[in-house]
Design an enzyme around this catalytic site. Structure first.
Site, short mmCIF file in Angstrom:
data_model
loop_
_atom_site.label_atom_id
_atom_site.label_comp_id
_atom_site.label_asym_id
_atom_site.label_seq_id
_atom_site.Cartn_x
_atom_site.Cartn_y
_atom_site.Cartn_z
N LYS A 13 -13.04 -4.78 -6.29
CA LYS A 13 -14.04 -5.51 -7.09
C LYS A 13 -13.64 -5.56 -8.56
CE LYS A 13 -17.52 -2.79 -5.94
NZ LYS A 13 -16.85 -1.82 -5.07
N ARG A 88 -26.53 -1.74 -5.68
CA ARG A 88 -25.93 -0.86 -4.70
C ARG A 88 -26.95 -0.35 -3.70
NH1 ARG A 88 -21.25 1.04 -7.83
NH2 ARG A 88 -19.92 2.42 -6.65
N ARG A 127 -4.95 5.08 -7.51
CA ARG A 127 -5.19 4.18 -8.64
C ARG A 127 -5.37 4.90 -9.98
NH1 ARG A 127 -11.17 1.51 -7.48
NH2 ARG A 127 -12.39 3.33 -8.02
N ARG A 161 -9.54 8.55 -12.51
CA ARG A 161 -10.96 8.90 -12.45
C ARG A 161 -11.18 10.21 -11.70
NH1 ARG A 161 -14.18 3.61 -10.60
NH2 ARG A 161 -15.36 5.24 -9.55
N ARG A 172 -18.47 8.84 -1.18
CA ARG A 172 -18.76 7.51 -1.74
C ARG A 172 -18.82 6.47 -0.63
NH1 ARG A 172 -14.14 7.20 -5.98
NH2 ARG A 172 -14.93 5.16 -6.54
P1 AMP Z 1 -17.82 2.59 -9.52
O1 AMP Z 1 -17.06 2.62 -10.80
O2 AMP Z 1 -18.54 1.29 -9.28
O3 AMP Z 1 -17.00 3.04 -8.32
O4 AMP Z 1 -18.99 3.68 -9.68
C1 AMP Z 1 -18.70 5.05 -9.87
C2 AMP Z 1 -19.94 5.89 -9.65
O5 AMP Z 1 -20.95 5.51 -10.58
C3 AMP Z 1 -20.61 5.76 -8.28
O6 AMP Z 1 -20.02 6.58 -7.29
C4 AMP Z 1 -22.04 6.17 -8.61
O7 AMP Z 1 -22.14 7.58 -8.75
C5 AMP Z 1 -22.25 5.57 -9.99
N1 AMP Z 1 -22.78 4.19 -9.92
C6 AMP Z 1 -22.16 3.04 -10.34
N2 AMP Z 1 -22.93 1.97 -10.13
C7 AMP Z 1 -24.07 2.44 -9.54
C8 AMP Z 1 -25.25 1.82 -9.05
N3 AMP Z 1 -25.42 0.47 -9.11
N4 AMP Z 1 -26.21 2.61 -8.51
C9 AMP Z 1 -26.07 3.95 -8.44
N5 AMP Z 1 -24.97 4.60 -8.86
C10 AMP Z 1 -23.97 3.86 -9.41
#
Ligand code: AMP
Length: 216
Positions: A13, A88, A127, A161, A172
């Site tokens: 994404k 989400r 990554r 990360r 996740r």
């Molecule tokens: P990402 O960078 O999108 O993979 O997000 C990393 C982490 O941020 C996720 O595993 C969640 O802990 C938190 N997070 C990001 N976006 C959301 C969302 N829309 N709702 C809840 N938690 C989120």
């Protein structure tokens, strides 16, 4: 143009959002990036979110809904934006619908990147990004030309990360299938879902995404 990029962690994404940013001159709104910025700035939200994020769990709906609502009111979002990692949960999707209605905005499309589970762990585990300009790399699929420096800005600092490890990745993925996957049906029922095969090369996926956007 207002888009949602949907797909499990590691589906690409963020990578595809960056191509759309370049081609359509609209910002990428990544709730993950916003939360990581809040952690770096040691804000109250950041401090609360850190534990959950490190464990691979979702942050509360209220928090992310609040930060997205504030963000889309900013001037650079006036011509559109790409939501990456939001919504989400079904509650977030409903809240986004209400938010759009209140603000008089229209959602143009939800692009679902479809990827096999096995590929996800491999993609995530390898990554990293440039600490200076944010360019994304991968040990196997997109290593920098010179391993010591970023192709784009020349910086020699890279970041991985904290939640990009195999164990957290499994949590996740579980969160994705439990909380987020129902959104595929949710947006399909609204006639807004476009599926794109996310298993090919980055450039092929990007061309397929563009094809979908061109037809909107
Ligand atoms: P990402 O960078 O999108 O993979 O997000 C990393 C982490 O941020 C996720 O595993 C969640 O802990 C938190 N997070 C990001 N976006 C959301 C969302 N829309 N709702 C809840 N938690 C989120």
């Amino acid at each position: 143009m207002r888009l949602i990029l949907l797909g499990p962690p590691g589906a690409g994404k963020g990578t595809q959002a960056k191509f759309i940013v370049d081609r359509h001159a609209i910002p990428q709104l990544s709730t993950g990036d916003m939360l990581r910025a809040a952690i770096a700035a040691e804000t109250k939200i950041g401090l609360r979110a850190k534990k959950l994020m490190d464990a691979g769990k979702l942050v509360s709906d209220d928090v992310v809904i609040g930060i997205v609502s504030e963000r889309i009111d900013q001037e650079d979002c006036s011509k559109g934006f790409i939501l990456d990692g939001f919504p989400r949960t079904l509650q977030q999707a409903d809240a986004l619908g209400d938010m759009f209605e209140e603000k008089g905005l229209k959602l143009d499309c939800v692009v679902e990147l479809q990827v096999d589970d096995d590929a996800l762990v491999e993609r995530i585990a390898g990554r990293f990004t440039c600490s200076n300009c944010g360019e994304g790399y991968h040990d196997k699929f997109k290593a920098p030309k010179n391993p010591e420096s970023c192709d784009r800005c020349g910086s020699s600092e890279f970041t991985r990360r904290a939640d990009d490890n195999e164990e957290t990745m499994r949590t996740r993925l579980r969160a994705y299938y439990k909380e987020t996957a129902p959104l595929v049906g949710y947006y399909y029922a609204k006639g807004q879902l476009k599926g794109v095969d996310g298993m090919g090369s980055i450039s092929k996926i990007s061309a397929d995404v563009e094809d979908v956007l061109r037809k909107l």
